[in-house]
Design a protein around this motif. Sequence first.
Motif, mmCIF file in Angstrom:
data_model
loop_
_atom_site.group_PDB
_atom_site.id
_atom_site.type_symbol
_atom_site.label_atom_id
_atom_site.label_comp_id
_atom_site.label_asym_id
_atom_site.label_seq_id
_atom_site.Cartn_x
_atom_site.Cartn_y
_atom_site.Cartn_z
ATOM 1 N N GLY A 49 52.134 37.035 42.183
ATOM 2 C CA GLY A 49 51.718 38.137 41.523
ATOM 3 C C GLY A 49 50.323 38.819 42.017
ATOM 4 O O GLY A 49 49.544 37.992 42.528
ATOM 5 N N THR A 50 49.885 39.760 41.669
ATOM 6 C CA THR A 50 48.351 40.331 41.747
ATOM 7 C C THR A 50 47.695 39.690 40.922
ATOM 8 O O THR A 50 47.784 38.986 39.960
ATOM 9 N N GLU A 51 46.378 39.809 41.300
ATOM 10 C CA GLU A 51 45.204 39.245 40.310
ATOM 11 C C GLU A 51 45.346 39.552 39.062
ATOM 12 O O GLU A 51 45.154 38.727 38.035
ATOM 13 N N ASP A 52 45.414 41.026 38.742
ATOM 14 C CA ASP A 52 45.667 41.575 37.403
ATOM 15 C C ASP A 52 46.874 40.736 36.635
ATOM 16 O O ASP A 52 46.570 40.836 35.469
ATOM 17 N N GLU A 53 48.030 40.932 37.427
ATOM 18 C CA GLU A 53 49.229 40.289 36.684
ATOM 19 C C GLU A 53 48.872 38.719 36.265
ATOM 20 O O GLU A 53 49.278 38.260 35.082
ATOM 21 N N LEU A 54 48.266 37.996 37.131
ATOM 22 C CA LEU A 54 47.855 36.829 36.734
ATOM 23 C C LEU A 54 46.861 36.641 35.465
ATOM 24 O O LEU A 54 46.886 35.844 34.539
ATOM 25 N N ILE A 55 45.817 37.768 35.691
ATOM 26 C CA ILE A 55 44.949 37.720 34.485
ATOM 27 C C ILE A 55 45.817 38.060 33.005
ATOM 28 O O ILE A 55 45.555 37.360 31.791
ATOM 29 N N ASP A 56 46.612 38.943 33.011
ATOM 30 C CA ASP A 56 47.663 39.229 32.056
ATOM 31 C C ASP A 56 48.355 38.165 31.407
ATOM 32 O O ASP A 56 48.538 37.897 30.086
ATOM 33 N N LEU A 57 48.793 37.333 32.315
ATOM 34 C CA LEU A 57 49.606 36.160 32.066
ATOM 35 C C LEU A 57 48.671 35.110 31.395
ATOM 36 O O LEU A 57 49.158 34.470 30.434
ATOM 37 N N GLY A 58 47.391 34.800 31.864
ATOM 38 C CA GLY A 58 46.449 34.132 31.401
ATOM 39 C C GLY A 58 46.043 34.423 30.045
ATOM 40 O O GLY A 58 46.019 33.305 29.169
ATOM 41 N N ARG A 59 45.965 35.587 29.698
ATOM 42 C CA ARG A 59 45.534 35.741 28.297
ATOM 43 C C ARG A 59 46.799 35.439 27.373
ATOM 44 O O ARG A 59 46.451 35.370 26.343
ATOM 45 N N SER A 60 47.690 35.804 27.881
ATOM 46 C CA SER A 60 49.014 35.749 26.831
ATOM 47 C C SER A 60 49.023 34.056 26.721
ATOM 48 O O SER A 60 49.398 33.893 25.510
ATOM 49 N N LEU A 61 48.823 33.284 27.748
ATOM 50 C CA LEU A 61 48.871 31.879 27.344
ATOM 51 C C LEU A 61 47.813 31.639 26.403
ATOM 52 O O LEU A 61 47.916 30.484 25.828
ATOM 53 N N GLN A 62 46.627 31.987 26.730
ATOM 54 C CA GLN A 62 45.574 31.905 25.481
ATOM 55 C C GLN A 62 46.034 32.190 24.224
ATOM 56 O O GLN A 62 45.683 31.434 23.206
ATOM 57 N N ARG A 63 46.845 33.182 23.928
ATOM 58 C CA ARG A 63 47.348 33.401 22.522
ATOM 59 C C ARG A 63 48.415 32.417 22.246
ATOM 60 O O ARG A 63 48.317 31.723 21.223
#
Length: 363
Positions: A49-63
């Motif tokens: 995925g793109t960098e933005d998609e990975l950031i969205d996934l990472g934020r979801s994992l943080q929650r």
Amino acid sequence: MAKRDEFDDFFGEDADDSPVVDTRADGRLLRIPLSRLAPNLVNPRTDFGTEDELIDLGRSLQRRQIQACPAVSRSAYLKLWPDHATQIGDVDYVLVTGERRYRGATAVGSSTLNCVVDDGCAKDRKTFVETVVSENVDRQNFNPIEEAYAVQSLVAEFGSNRAVAQHFERVDGWVTQRILLTHLAPKAQELVRKKTMPLEVARSLGKLARDNGWDSTEQLAWWQDEQKQRAAASAERSATKKAAKTSAAPKQLTGPTAAGPHQPGADQFYGRKTETANPESAESEVTEQPPASAALEGTPSVPGQASPGEAGAEGKDQQPKLFPYEDGVDAARYLILKMPTDEFSTMLDLLIQHKESQTVFAG
């Protein structure tokens, strides 16, 4: 870095590294610091995925991380691939699957991932590769090129296409068709990833590239020719459809065949009472419609054409329009528009019987 053991984690030595936190009594679910975790090097997946998609996934994992990542110990992994020691670095655990989650957590600066550690996944290379590939192959968004290399890695471990097909309960062709994509040049593979090149075409090209040893230039040249042929075929199909629609459209009938209910030509054909232009000087006459059997015998009456005894002065000056016997489409349209429903049904029955009799005779 010295080798760790459970006592190091318990007493908190080496304070710069976070300890592994046991979150369950059975000790299998661990919260592992990313610095002590590495992705495996046999994962066929390359598109995360793109960098933005990975950031969205990472934020979801943080929650909340709903799905834990399967992992094995470093020692179990290196028993299978000892030559990977330098690449994975001095870590304690290696991911089996979950590299995208690992990359997402890294992208947002998270420090840990929840993992289920099970060295049983590293019983042998076949088991490990199967575990890695199975999750990816079953994913709907697994692109065809990654799937191709995943299946190829399975063949390398299982020994043959048939062994892989039988293991996954697929036909042999399922394996072969996917491996064909590994013979495509990188530029051709990129066209498949972008869905610019249809998958069935890509597999045909892969077979040609394998059988003929084509390089990237030859493969792309073939694709250019294929595009031209597909465009020409598409244009031909469009033209054929357009022509079919045009020929199927009702034609405007002229002369007596297009006459309305009160015009002499049509009225004579259907046996209706007709009136002359000067009712005071001409007698009304009625013509009878010939029976259907006459048409089959080849002596049907012609619409708008009076018999020799009935032809008047006007008929001498005007050439009568014949029924369109030579044009089956026009004849059918005329009959559909003008023939009474019951007579039309009778005609269809006769035509069907005639067709069946011809078929039997021809057989």
